[in-house]
Design an enzyme around this catalytic site. Structure first.
Site, PDB file in Angstrom:
ATOM      1  N   ARG B  75       0.799  -1.213   0.000  1.00 32.53           N
ATOM      2  CA  ARG B  75       0.000   0.000   0.000  1.00 32.53           C
ATOM      3  C   ARG B  75       0.839   1.274   0.000  1.00 32.53           C
ATOM      4  O   ARG B  75       0.650   2.133  -0.851  1.00 32.53           O
ATOM      5  CB  ARG B  75      -0.888  -0.084   1.235  1.00 32.53           C
ATOM      6  CG  ARG B  75      -1.560   1.119   1.653  1.00 32.53           C
ATOM      7  CD  ARG B  75      -2.473   0.720   2.784  1.00 32.53           C
ATOM      8  NE  ARG B  75      -2.666  -0.739   2.785  1.00 32.53           N
ATOM      9  CZ  ARG B  75      -3.810  -1.314   3.042  1.00 32.53           C
ATOM     10  NH1 ARG B  75      -4.857  -0.585   3.325  1.00 32.53           N
ATOM     11  NH2 ARG B  75      -3.911  -2.611   3.030  1.00 32.53           N
ATOM     12  N   THR B  76       1.764   1.390   0.927  1.00 30.99           N
ATOM     13  CA  THR B  76       2.520   2.630   1.026  1.00 30.99           C
ATOM     14  C   THR B  76       3.344   2.855  -0.225  1.00 30.99           C
ATOM     15  O   THR B  76       3.437   3.957  -0.750  1.00 30.99           O
ATOM     16  CB  THR B  76       3.427   2.597   2.276  1.00 30.99           C
ATOM     17  OG1 THR B  76       2.620   2.303   3.392  1.00 30.99           O
ATOM     18  CG2 THR B  76       4.114   3.925   2.483  1.00 30.99           C
ATOM     19  N   LYS B 103      22.726  -8.839  -1.637  1.00 38.28           N
ATOM     20  CA  LYS B 103      24.123  -9.160  -1.878  1.00 38.28           C
ATOM     21  C   LYS B 103      25.013  -8.512  -0.840  1.00 38.28           C
ATOM     22  O   LYS B 103      26.228  -8.580  -0.940  1.00 38.28           O
ATOM     23  CB  LYS B 103      24.542  -8.694  -3.280  1.00 38.28           C
ATOM     24  CG  LYS B 103      23.842  -9.450  -4.398  1.00 38.28           C
ATOM     25  CD  LYS B 103      24.174  -8.830  -5.755  1.00 38.28           C
ATOM     26  CE  LYS B 103      23.129  -9.188  -6.791  1.00 38.28           C
ATOM     27  NZ  LYS B 103      23.041  -8.172  -7.833  1.00 38.28           N
ATOM     28  N   ARG B 125      11.609   3.020   3.173  1.00 37.93           N
ATOM     29  CA  ARG B 125      11.088   2.230   4.289  1.00 37.93           C
ATOM     30  C   ARG B 125      12.175   1.252   4.694  1.00 37.93           C
ATOM     31  O   ARG B 125      12.841   0.670   3.842  1.00 37.93           O
ATOM     32  CB  ARG B 125       9.846   1.456   3.875  1.00 37.93           C
ATOM     33  CG  ARG B 125       9.529   0.355   4.882  1.00 37.93           C
ATOM     34  CD  ARG B 125       8.138  -0.177   4.744  1.00 37.93           C
ATOM     35  NE  ARG B 125       7.163   0.856   5.075  1.00 37.93           N
ATOM     36  CZ  ARG B 125       5.863   0.616   5.163  1.00 37.93           C
ATOM     37  NH1 ARG B 125       5.394  -0.593   4.944  1.00 37.93           N
ATOM     38  NH2 ARG B 125       5.036   1.583   5.450  1.00 37.93           N
ATOM     39  N   HIS B 153       6.250   6.831  11.107  1.00 34.05           N
ATOM     40  CA  HIS B 153       5.690   6.698   9.763  1.00 34.05           C
ATOM     41  C   HIS B 153       4.930   8.005   9.533  1.00 34.05           C
ATOM     42  O   HIS B 153       3.700   8.037   9.571  1.00 34.05           O
ATOM     43  CB  HIS B 153       4.763   5.480   9.721  1.00 34.05           C
ATOM     44  CG  HIS B 153       4.356   5.067   8.337  1.00 34.05           C
ATOM     45  ND1 HIS B 153       4.610   5.832   7.216  1.00 34.05           N
ATOM     46  CD2 HIS B 153       3.709   3.958   7.903  1.00 34.05           C
ATOM     47  CE1 HIS B 153       4.117   5.201   6.156  1.00 34.05           C
ATOM     48  NE2 HIS B 153       3.574   4.073   6.540  1.00 34.05           N
TER      49      HIS B 153
END
Lengths: 183, 324, 435
Positions: B75-76, B103, B125, B153
């Site tokens: 969603r975000t 990696k 995020r 957030h």
């Protein structure tokens, strides 16, 4: 920036007469008011569009819809400006599809604002045509744009600035030509 | 081109201060109420674009927004991507599954590589608290926090506040109850900072194992039982139970959580008649919220999603708009 | 050894004798020969150091240092770590056994001492592991390590794992007259933690380490020390509660000592937020609160705290220039300790110069049972000279240590180590290493 008024080029009567004339021209050009809508460019084009609608209501007894257009997001000069313009709201209480849109603004100068307004309108739908009404045309176009209805042509120098003052914002009705105060 | 500028001033937009332009948006703890209001009012103007047939304005044409996701999210990420695209910015996204994160490349290296590709703004995020602050130290371009660990957030809280304003027209004096796993919730933290700054009375409740220490020092009331927090609330904010973060035995089972802390018709009856129910998504139906509440007319959970795009458009515009 | 050394005109402060006056000190054959109000050089071979306006103390001993060698030479090695010690005003360091391999056999102890003999700028005292591989299961050969030169034993980096193994170790060490240094931490409470548990962990969203993690371990250690009668030293005490437990135990006559670090005496967990999650604030035990800082300072003044030790934990930039959770714990402390203690504690009057010398020289020497800690004639010529007026900014590129990981970067401080003299040889003087 300080501006000093140099001359009044229109007073309250002058503004009213110019708008009445423009209103008549709109009716003539469009052979009536079918499908005609008025769209004021925020901020000072909006009260002018409302006044035109009032005049048309009185003379033709037709309610012409009025919309408000914010062109901030369409401007091409954001990075040139020192400050960031506030994003106003665009409110069109009608679908522009197939309409004869009359854009209304106070002063026509470089034409860039109108260019942005044309893009903004076209993003909202496909009008039958778009016309432009301005209270003052002061020249110095930078792009090929021309008004269909002009209240008054005023030759100016680039240094000068035209201010439209309206009762609801400024407590007075006038158009003045002013210049930046020198230090 | 000086004439152009004057032309625009004379026809005149109001102008606003530039506190967001070119800056990071890392937390609501550090954001002024004035800047929050600015985001909200700008989002209010921009929301109209989402209802247009052509959902695109050219204002961020030529800007490139990089979306870095080190945690799964649908969603975000989608919300930020659409917000950028509606404003005509180009987006490039990197997520931990598709980039070189696996990696073992460091965040600093990944970020510097991206910035060398001409990115204008980074949205990140990450599962570690403070990572966006770290990224902001590494990069010269603005950084927007899309959720860092258990910290904040901020864009979620701004969209939540925007949604509350849609229904309640004000924040000052509103009673907001935030229920659930406060400890692990960055959504809770940002909402607590944002709502209290704007004058709401915030109460929180959840299992005591999921309430962080000294939470009341943040200006909220804390309760061990949801009913007490919900009593008289205008807004009931249900947090997602972050099952993936429950490493320790903080509560015995989902069943017990549902029975004692889940929001159902009974617990909601403690709130005001016209209280709205919110949730940041994705929901664990039948755990922290029952389906009948989630789908009831009092639920504004889907409005939150729409608000999210408008708020993120506003943030991108305010940070990148007209900025060179 | 070069010729004699004469240090002239300094204010000599020696807690072993209580002396505090302007004296000249003559060092002959690496040992303090005499102190007097005026000593003239006897021959041209005598090196004369002008210490006017300076403070002369018995050489500082940092009893808690991670030199990282063998195994982690990217972070530090014996040469760079002891160069840092010399610059920091320390004439000796005791190095912790959490190397790779762990310092858990006489061979590793001997290896460290051999490297030190070739490369070190100051004295190096190895600390051996209490358990094999520091794994907390079986006792390491502490007798053999003691014979090879280990001065103390510790599983530092980790606590001695269980009460039972701690009990055995404390009993067993009685035969070898060495102190056991424990790192007090209840790992079940600290697991995953990044900073102090409290308001700051709530605001920052970083996982908290409760003070009880340290206090439970201190309580355990004190009870086992009482049970065994062994010699226990508690490392890097950071909380008010832990200090209170130690104060009570000492009042009851328990043979226990403890140390605190400069960073726990100066910084609080709020630094984490003020620096926007600077990983140089990440240290174990974590920075605590003002209440704890105040209590630790009180402990310095009232004698509960015996030693200031740096817990010098150098890290490579790669281990710190990452997300907070991924960063290693530790602060590079050797080159900032003396200045910070002067600027934040001595000049403001929290402790006296005499007490500083006790905490940084006399007491660590006594606890470890190593020579030094005194300027009495016959003692090793290990001397630290302080410039109390030097004002400067702490800058990482000036560090001799490979570890630039300091939360004090950019701090402006007054007071600095001016000279480090080891066995009568100046290894640092005038704030420069002496080749």
């Amino acid at each position: 920036m300080q501006f000093i008024d140099k001359a009044e080029i229109m007073d309250a009567d002058g503004i009213r007469r110019a708008l009445v004339r423009i209103a008549h021209e709109i009716v003539e050009r469009n052979k009536g008011l079918d499908n005609v809508v008025l769209v004021g460019i925020r901020r000072r084009g909006v009260p002018l569009a409302r006044r035109l609608a009032d005049i048309l209501k009185n003379s033709e007894n037709v309610d012409v819809p009025v919309g408000e257009l914010d062109i901030t997001l369409y401007r091409d000069d954001l990075s040139l400006k020192f400050e960031q313009p506030h994003v106003g709201r665009t409110m069109l209480p009608f679908d522009v599809e197939g309409k004869k849109v009359v854009l209304v603004d106070d002063v026509l100068f470089t034409g860039r604002t109108v260019r942005a307004a044309l893009d903004a309108i076209i993003d909202l739908g496909r009008p039958a045509c778009i016309q432009l009404a301005v209270l003052v045309d002061r020249g110095h176009r930078e792009i090929p744009i021309r008004a269909d209805y002009v209240g008054k042509n005023v030759p100016t120098s680039r240094k000068e600035v035209i201010h439209l003052r309206l009762e609801e914002y400024d407590g007075i009705e006038q158009v003045v030509i002013s210049e930046e105060a020198s230090e | 081109m000086t004439g152009t500028a004057k032309d625009n001033i004379s026809e005149a937009g109001r102008v606003i201060d530039l506190s967001l332009r070119g800056n990071d948006l890392l937390s609501l703890q550090e954001m002024s109420p004035e800047d929050m209001e600015l985001v909200l009012s700008t989002a209010r103007s921009l929301k109209e674009i989402l209802a247009r047939p052509i959902k695109k304005v050219p204002t961020l044409r030529g800007k490139v927004v990089c979306i870095l996701f080190y945690e799964p999210s649908t969603r975000t990420k989608a919300s930020f991507e659409l917000a950028a695209r509606y404003m005509s910015a180009d987006t490039v996204s990197f997520s931990s599954a598709t980039s070189s994160v696996k990696k073992g490349e460091t965040l600093a290296d990944t970020a510097r590589n991206l910035s060398m590709m001409g990115v204008d703004l980074a949205i990140m995020r990450h599962s570690v608290s403070g990572s966006c602050h770290f990224l902001a130290k590494v990069l010269d371009i603005p950084v927007v926090n899309a959720g860092d660990g258990m910290n904040e957030h901020p864009t979620q809280a701004l969209l939540d506040i925007f949604t509350i304003l849609d229904y309640k027209s004000r924040i000052r004096g509103l009673k907001v109850a935030i229920i659930g796993d406060i400890l692990h919730s960055r959504v809770a933290r940002s909402n607590i900072f944002g709502l209290t700054k704007m004058g709401a009375e915030v109460s929180v409740a959840g299992p005591s194992t999921l309430l962080p220490p000294e939470i009341e020092s943040l200006g909220v009331k804390a309760y061990a039982r949801p009913e007490e927090a919900i009593e008289g609330a205008d807004v009931v904010y249900v947090l997602r139970l972050q099952l993936e973060r429950q490493a320790k035995s903080l509560f015995p089972s989902k069943r017990e959580y549902r029975d004692f802390f889940g929001i159902d018709r009974y617990r909601l009856s403690y709130a005001k008649e016209d209280a709205i129910v919110m949730h940041p998504g994705p929901m664990n139906r039948g755990v922290e919220i029952t389906t009948d509440i989630a789908d009831s007319p009092r639920s504004v959970i889907l409005d939150q999603v729409t608000s999210g795009v408008a708020v993120r458009m506003a943030i991108l515009y305010l940070i990148l708009g007209g900025w060179d | 050894m070069a010729g004699d050394l004469l240090i002239k005109g300094g204010r000599v402060i020696d807690p072993s004798s209580g002396a505090d006056r302007i004296l000249d000190i003559l060092v002959v054959d690496g040992r303090i020969a005499s102190l007097s109000e005026s000593i003239e050089p006897e021959n041209g071979a005598t090196t004369v150091l002008d210490a006017a306006e300076k403070i002369v103390m018995p050489g500082f001993i940092d009893m808690h240092v991670h030199l990282r060698e063998p195994g982690f030479e990217d972070k530090e090695d014996i040469e760079t770590g002891t160069r840092a010690a010399a610059m920091g005003g320390f004439t000796a360091v005791a190095c912790m056994p959490n190397t790779e391999p762990a310092c858990d056999t006489d061979a590793v102890v001997a290896g460290i001492l051999e490297r030190a003999r070739k490369k070190a700028w100051v004295r190096v005292y190895p600390i051996g592991a209490v358990t094999k591989g520091r794994a907390g299961k079986e006792l390491a050969e502490m007798g053999e390590m003691r014979a090879a030169g280990a001065v103390a034993f510790s599983d530092d980096g980790s606590p001695v794992a269980t009460a039972e193994i701690l009990r055995c170790a404390l009993e067993y060490l009685k035969s070898f007259d060495a102190v056991l240094i424990d790192h007090p931490e209840d790992m079940s409470l600290s697991e995953g933690g990044q900073i102090n548990y409290g308001l700051t962990s709530t605001v920052s969203g970083l996982r908290g380490i409760p003070r009880e993690s340290e206090e439970i371990a201190v309580a355990r250690d004190l009870l086992i020390a009482k049970l065994t009668g062994g010699r226990l030293h508690l490392a890097h005490i950071s909380t008010k509660g832990a200090l209170d437990l130690i104060r009570q135990a000492k009042a009851k006559g328990l043979n226990v000592t403890c140390e605190v670090t400069p960073h726990h005496l100066i910084l609080t967990d709020e630094t984490v937020l003020e620096t926007a999650y600077d990983t140089n604030t990440k240290v174990n035990p974590p920075l605590r609160t003002q209440e704890d800082v105040d209590a630790l300072r009180e402990g310095l003044a009232d004698g509960t705290v015996d030693v200031i030790a740096t817990d010098h934990a150098p890290h490579h930039i790669d281990d710190k220039w990452v997300e907070y959770d991924y960063a290693d714990f530790g602060i590079s402390g050797l080159e900032t300790a003396v200045s910070l203690i002067i600027d934040k504690l001595v000049l403001p009057g929290v402790i006296s110069w005499m007490r500083m010398a006790e905490l940084m020289s006399l007491n660590p020497a006594r606890i470890l049972g190593v020579p030094g800690g005194t300027l009495e004639p016959g003692a090793p010529g290990d001397i630290t000279v302080i410039d109390p007026d030097c004002e400067y900014s702490i800058l990482p590129h000036n560090f001799e240590s490979k570890g630039k990981n300091s939360p004090f970067i950019g701090w402006r401080v007054t007071g600095a180590p001016y000279g480090t003299i080891v066995g009568g040889k100046p290894v640092m003087y005038g704030r420069r290493l002496v080749l």
